[in-house]
Design a protein around this motif. Structure first.
Motif, short mmCIF file in Angstrom:
data_model
loop_
_atom_site.label_atom_id
_atom_site.label_comp_id
_atom_site.label_asym_id
_atom_site.label_seq_id
_atom_site.Cartn_x
_atom_site.Cartn_y
_atom_site.Cartn_z
N SER A 67 -76.48 -26.79 4.10
CA SER A 67 -77.44 -26.07 3.27
C SER A 67 -78.83 -26.05 3.89
N VAL A 68 -79.01 -26.76 5.00
CA VAL A 68 -80.32 -26.79 5.66
C VAL A 68 -80.48 -25.57 6.55
N ASP A 69 -79.57 -25.38 7.49
CA ASP A 69 -79.65 -24.24 8.39
C ASP A 69 -78.69 -23.13 7.99
N LEU A 70 -77.95 -23.32 6.85
CA LEU A 70 -77.06 -22.29 6.29
C LEU A 70 -76.00 -21.87 7.31
N THR A 71 -75.30 -22.84 7.90
CA THR A 71 -74.21 -22.58 8.84
C THR A 71 -72.89 -23.05 8.23
N ALA A 72 -71.80 -22.51 8.74
CA ALA A 72 -70.46 -22.85 8.27
C ALA A 72 -69.56 -23.05 9.48
N CYS A 73 -68.62 -24.00 9.38
CA CYS A 73 -67.71 -24.33 10.50
C CYS A 73 -66.34 -24.64 9.92
N ILE A 74 -65.31 -24.18 10.60
CA ILE A 74 -63.94 -24.43 10.17
C ILE A 74 -63.10 -24.81 11.38
N LEU A 75 -62.16 -25.75 11.16
CA LEU A 75 -61.21 -26.21 12.19
C LEU A 75 -59.81 -25.96 11.67
N VAL A 76 -58.98 -25.31 12.47
CA VAL A 76 -57.62 -24.93 12.07
C VAL A 76 -56.65 -25.46 13.12
N THR A 77 -55.50 -25.95 12.67
CA THR A 77 -54.45 -26.40 13.58
C THR A 77 -53.08 -26.22 12.92
N THR A 90 -50.68 -28.30 14.09
CA THR A 90 -50.23 -29.58 14.65
C THR A 90 -49.86 -29.46 16.14
N ARG A 91 -50.03 -28.31 16.73
CA ARG A 91 -49.79 -28.13 18.16
C ARG A 91 -51.03 -27.60 18.89
N THR A 92 -51.73 -26.69 18.26
CA THR A 92 -52.89 -26.02 18.84
C THR A 92 -54.04 -26.09 17.85
N ALA A 93 -55.24 -26.04 18.37
CA ALA A 93 -56.44 -26.11 17.53
C ALA A 93 -57.30 -24.89 17.78
N TRP A 94 -57.82 -24.33 16.68
CA TRP A 94 -58.77 -23.22 16.72
C TRP A 94 -60.00 -23.63 15.91
N ALA A 95 -61.13 -23.02 16.20
CA ALA A 95 -62.36 -23.34 15.48
C ALA A 95 -63.29 -22.14 15.51
N LYS A 127 -56.95 -29.23 26.34
CA LYS A 127 -57.58 -30.56 26.41
C LYS A 127 -58.34 -30.89 25.13
N VAL A 128 -59.16 -29.95 24.67
CA VAL A 128 -59.93 -30.19 23.45
C VAL A 128 -59.00 -30.28 22.25
N SER A 129 -57.95 -29.49 22.25
CA SER A 129 -57.00 -29.54 21.14
C SER A 129 -56.33 -30.90 21.05
N ALA A 130 -55.94 -31.46 22.20
CA ALA A 130 -55.30 -32.78 22.20
C ALA A 130 -56.27 -33.86 21.71
N GLU A 131 -57.54 -33.78 22.14
CA GLU A 131 -58.52 -34.77 21.70
C GLU A 131 -58.76 -34.68 20.19
N ILE A 132 -58.87 -33.46 19.68
CA ILE A 132 -59.12 -33.30 18.26
C ILE A 132 -57.93 -33.75 17.43
N LYS A 187 -57.88 -37.56 17.43
CA LYS A 187 -58.97 -38.20 16.69
C LYS A 187 -58.91 -37.91 15.20
N HIS A 188 -58.49 -36.70 14.83
CA HIS A 188 -58.55 -36.30 13.43
C HIS A 188 -57.22 -36.46 12.70
N LEU A 189 -56.12 -36.61 13.42
CA LEU A 189 -54.82 -36.61 12.74
C LEU A 189 -53.91 -37.75 13.16
#
Length: 393
Positions: free
Chosen positions: A37-47, A49-54, A139-144, A147-149
């Motif tokens: 709510s400070v800079d009015l930005t939004a972010c979403i992470l989708v997977t 369980t094999r690939t990650a999108w953002a 690489k980033v998908s594997a790290e996420i 770390k997250h799942l």
């Protein structure tokens, strides 16, 4: 569109996973959403369980997309304060939709992407929204995912199997305390935590059986070893003994055999040498001075034979020359070889042979001069070729 960074990943660590299923492909999608709510930005992470999108949207991008999805005027409100208040209220609405209670009320449909690598539409009673995340790379998908799942699931699984109480019967406060305790221990030594979490026989065999069942392995094909056990035991790890054990060889015997093999391979056979031959007696008499200067090999008679007989050979002038060359003398002084196939070295003649050679040559010269004066010299025959000895090395 901004790129997904490590800071966005950290903001999503404290967010819960939301699940939607594509009815056409039966593919489950997991979502994590955060907004500011400070800079009015939004972010979403989708997977899946094999690939990650953002996808990360700035304030202007969010306002433009909302107006496009809901067929509103693209131009912002002239008043900046009113525009900022409008954006803040709609980002808050989108955040309420991405919660446990609100996400179940929103319809989900996968669409054809136009900006990103994946697109899906969310629709409520009086508004619509569209996400178009991009692929983050392997690489980033594997790290996420780790770390997250994956790591949180391992820790929760360890909590469920190590706790003496049933987690479903615990109060939220007690469950929070137990979860925080396991999390603090796990983040200090991650390696030891994973070893303790997955090395228990009950946990490992349960995970093994779930893996087999989840991947459609029939019950009849499950081996007896796939049963869940609580005690693994200690198997016999000794190597089986050989039926005919080979005899033990000591270090000294091994070194002796190695030395013998090295000597046998390095020893080469000694080539046989030709026996020394004397010059032909049919040599012409006008070359009489030349044979006296030529060095002849000594007869291969052992020294012990000369000592036993006690007398030199009958014709010392033909057996040896007055003085042996340095090379022949070095060969006679060399020790005999150990090999039985090497020939007998020539022996060194005694020094008194030189005096006999001088007397014989003087007597022969006088006899030849007397014969020339009396005219009784022998008639020469056909000159014969000179028979030379073998090559001397």
């Amino acid at each position: 569109m901004e790129s997904f960074t490590e800071d966005h990943s950290k903001l999503l660590l404290s967010k819960e996973w939301l699940v939607k299923v594509d009815s056409q492909t039966s593919t489950p999608y997991l979502f994590k959403f955060t907004s500011s709510s400070v800079d009015l930005t939004a972010c979403i992470l989708v997977t899946d369980t094999r690939t990650a999108w953002a996808e990360v949207l700035t304030s202007n991008q969010f306002a433009r997309r909302w107006r496009m999805c809901n067929e509103l005027s693209i131009s912002p409100i002239p008043d900046s304060d009113s525009e900022e208040s409008w954006r803040d209220s709609h980002i808050t609405l989108l955040g309420r939709a991405h919660s446990f209670g609100g996400f179940q009320e929103v319809t989900f449909e996968v669409a054809k992407p136009t900006l990103g690598d994946l697109a899906f539409d969310l629709e409520c009673s009086n508004w619509k929204w569209r996400w178009e995340p991009t692929f983050l790379g392997p690489k980033v998908s594997a790290e996420i995912l780790s770390k997250h799942l994956i790591m949180p699931l391992i820790s929760v699984n360890h909590l469920a199997f190590s706790s003496s109480d049933v987690l479903g019967d615990l109060t939220p406060g007690d469950l929070e305390k137990a979860t925080d305790k396991v999390g603090r221990t796990a983040r200090r030594t991650v390696d030891i935590h994973i070893r303790n979490a997955l090395s228990r026989p009950r946990v490992a065999t349960t995970l093994r059986r779930m893996t087999a069942m989840f991947n459609f392995l029939p019950d009849l094909q499950l081996p007896p070893q796939a049963a869940i056990i609580t005690d693994a035991g200690t198997p016999n790890l000794r190597a089986p003994a050989a039926e005919n054990p080979s005899p033990k060889i000591t270090v000294r015997e091994a070194e002796q055999r190695l030395n013998d093999d090295t000597i046998m391979t390095s020893r080469e056979p000694t080539p046989p040498t030709m026996p020394p031959q004397e010059d032909s007696a049919t040599e012409s008499e006008d070359e009489g001075a030349a044979p006296k200067q030529r060095t002849l090999l000594v007869s291969p008679t052992p020294i012990c034979h000369l000592r036993d007989s006690g007398q030199p050979s009958a014709n010392p002038s033909k057996d040896a020359s007055p003085a042996l060359p340095s090379r022949s003398r070095s060969q006679t002084n060399a020790p005999a070889s150990d090999s039985d196939s090497s020939p007998i070295r020539p022996t060194k003649k005694p020094k008194h042979h030189e005096e006999l050679d001088d007397e014989d040559s003087e007597e022969e010269r006088r006899r030849r001069a007397a014969a020339i004066k009396s005219g009784a010299t022998a008639k020469r025959g056909t000159r014969q070729p000179l028979k030379r000895g073998g090559k001397r090395f």
